[in-house]
Design a protein around this motif. Structure first.
Motif, PDB file in Angstrom:
ATOM      1  N   GLY A  16       0.815  -1.252  -0.030  1.00  0.00           N
ATOM      2  CA  GLY A  16       0.171  -0.097   0.055  1.00  0.00           C
ATOM      3  C   GLY A  16       0.639   1.319   0.224  1.00  0.00           C
ATOM      4  N   SER A  17       0.315   2.346   0.206  1.00  0.00           N
ATOM      5  CA  SER A  17       0.750   3.678   0.065  1.00  0.00           C
ATOM      6  C   SER A  17       0.326   4.524   1.594  1.00  0.00           C
ATOM      7  N   LEU A  18       1.228   5.253   1.646  1.00  0.00           N
ATOM      8  CA  LEU A  18       0.975   6.457   2.656  1.00  0.00           C
ATOM      9  C   LEU A  18       1.924   7.692   2.232  1.00  0.00           C
ATOM     10  N   ARG A  19       1.206   8.891   2.664  1.00  0.00           N
ATOM     11  CA  ARG A  19       1.989  10.050   2.302  1.00  0.00           C
ATOM     12  C   ARG A  19       2.101  10.681   3.630  1.00  0.00           C
ATOM     13  N   LEU A  20       3.557  11.337   3.903  1.00  0.00           N
ATOM     14  CA  LEU A  20       3.812  12.053   5.188  1.00  0.00           C
ATOM     15  C   LEU A  20       3.956  13.505   4.677  1.00  0.00           C
ATOM     16  N   ALA A  21       3.644  14.311   5.697  1.00  0.00           N
ATOM     17  CA  ALA A  21       3.875  15.705   5.242  1.00  0.00           C
ATOM     18  C   ALA A  21       4.733  16.462   6.589  1.00  0.00           C
ATOM     19  N   CYS A  22       5.679  17.107   6.344  1.00  0.00           N
ATOM     20  CA  CYS A  22       6.343  18.161   7.424  1.00  0.00           C
ATOM     21  C   CYS A  22       5.958  19.672   7.111  1.00  0.00           C
ATOM     22  N   THR A  23       5.366  20.033   7.964  1.00  0.00           N
ATOM     23  CA  THR A  23       5.061  21.543   7.925  1.00  0.00           C
ATOM     24  C   THR A  23       6.038  22.205   8.760  1.00  0.00           C
ATOM     25  N   THR A  24       6.578  23.383   8.035  1.00  0.00           N
ATOM     26  CA  THR A  24       7.763  24.083   9.089  1.00  0.00           C
ATOM     27  C   THR A  24       7.105  25.647   9.196  1.00  0.00           C
ATOM     28  N   SER A  25       7.743  26.118  10.243  1.00  0.00           N
ATOM     29  CA  SER A  25       7.412  27.458  10.458  1.00  0.00           C
ATOM     30  C   SER A  25       8.693  27.944  11.391  1.00  0.00           C
ATOM     31  N   GLY A  26       8.881  29.408  11.311  1.00  0.00           N
ATOM     32  CA  GLY A  26      10.039  30.087  11.790  1.00  0.00           C
ATOM     33  C   GLY A  26      11.170  29.868  11.154  1.00  0.00           C
ATOM     34  N   MET A  27      11.201  29.464   9.935  1.00  0.00           N
ATOM     35  CA  MET A  27      12.424  29.426   9.319  1.00  0.00           C
ATOM     36  C   MET A  27      12.221  29.951   7.735  1.00  0.00           C
ATOM     37  N   SER A  28      13.279  30.075   7.104  1.00  0.00           N
ATOM     38  CA  SER A  28      13.234  30.468   5.534  1.00  0.00           C
ATOM     39  C   SER A  28      13.081  29.228   4.809  1.00  0.00           C
ATOM     40  N   PHE A  29      12.136  28.559   4.632  1.00  0.00           N
ATOM     41  CA  PHE A  29      12.136  27.274   3.928  1.00  0.00           C
ATOM     42  C   PHE A  29      12.826  27.183   2.756  1.00  0.00           C
ATOM     43  N   SER A  30      12.770  27.987   1.923  1.00  0.00           N
ATOM     44  CA  SER A  30      13.639  27.924   0.719  1.00  0.00           C
ATOM     45  C   SER A  30      15.058  27.735   0.922  1.00  0.00           C
ATOM     46  N   LEU A  31      15.801  28.214   1.960  1.00  0.00           N
ATOM     47  CA  LEU A  31      16.903  27.991   2.316  1.00  0.00           C
ATOM     48  C   LEU A  31      17.467  26.939   2.909  1.00  0.00           C
ATOM     49  N   TYR A  32      16.505  25.924   3.054  1.00  0.00           N
ATOM     50  CA  TYR A  32      16.920  24.651   3.692  1.00  0.00           C
ATOM     51  C   TYR A  32      16.988  23.235   2.827  1.00  0.00           C
ATOM     52  N   THR A  33      17.935  22.658   2.866  1.00  0.00           N
ATOM     53  CA  THR A  33      17.847  21.134   2.517  1.00  0.00           C
ATOM     54  C   THR A  33      16.919  20.389   3.419  1.00  0.00           C
ATOM     55  N   MET A  34      15.859  19.704   3.095  1.00  0.00           N
ATOM     56  CA  MET A  34      15.024  18.916   3.466  1.00  0.00           C
ATOM     57  C   MET A  34      15.352  17.360   3.423  1.00  0.00           C
ATOM     58  N   GLY A  35      15.094  16.822   4.701  1.00  0.00           N
ATOM     59  CA  GLY A  35      15.062  15.265   4.589  1.00  0.00           C
ATOM     60  C   GLY A  35      14.297  14.434   5.415  1.00  0.00           C
TER      61      GLY A  35
END
Length: 117
Positions: A16-35
Motif C-alpha cells: 500500500g501507500s502512505l503520504r507523510l507531510a512536514c510543515t515548518t514554521s519560523g524558518m526561511s524554508f527555501s534556504l533549507y535542504t529537507m530530509g
C-alpha cells in the motif's frame, strides 16, 4: 521559534501507500535542504530521502523507486510519498532541515509508520 511538524503516519498495508507531510514554521524554508529519516526499534536512524534547495533528490537503495520526496516552498512543507510499502518500512519517521550554510539543523518530533496486514 523553528518548528517542524510531521503528519500522515499510521498503519499501512504491505503493498500500500502512505503520504507523510512536514510543515515548518519560523524558518526561511527555501534556504533549507529537507530530509526524511527513519528509526526502527533497536536500529540507528537512517536517511530515506533528501531534497535540496534546487529540488535535487537523493534516496538509499532500500527505498529507491518506492519513495518520492517533494517540497512546496510557498506552503513551507515537504512531503514523502511512500508506495509499495513493506513491513521493514515500519519505523518512526522524522523530518530534518539543514540550512544552506550548514550552520542550522532542526528536527521534527516524528510520526510512526507501521506496515502490517
Amino acid at each position: 521559534q523553528v518548528q517542524l511538524v510531521e503528519s500522515g503516519g499510521g498503519l499501512g498495508q504491505p503493498g500500500g501507500s502512505l503520504r507523510l507531510a512536514c510543515t515548518t514554521s519560523g524558518m526561511s524554508f527555501s534556504l533549507y535542504t529537507m530530509g526524511w529519516y527513519r528509526q526502527a526499534p533497536g536500529k540507528q536512524r537512517e536517511l530515506v530521502a533528501q531534497i535540496t534547495l534546487s529540488g535535487a533528490t537523493n534516496y538509499p537503495d532500500s527505498v529507491k523507486g518506492r519513495f518520492t520526496i517533494s517540497r512546496d516552498n510557498p506552503k513551507n512543507t515537504v512531503y514523502l510519498q511512500m508506495n509499495s510499502l513493506k513491513p521493514e518500512d515500519t519505523a518512526a519517521y522524522y523530518c530534518k532541515s539543514r540550512h544552506v550554510t550548514g550552520r542550522f539543523e532542526y528536527w521534527g518530533q516524528g510520526t510512526q509508520v507501521t506496515v502490517s496486514s
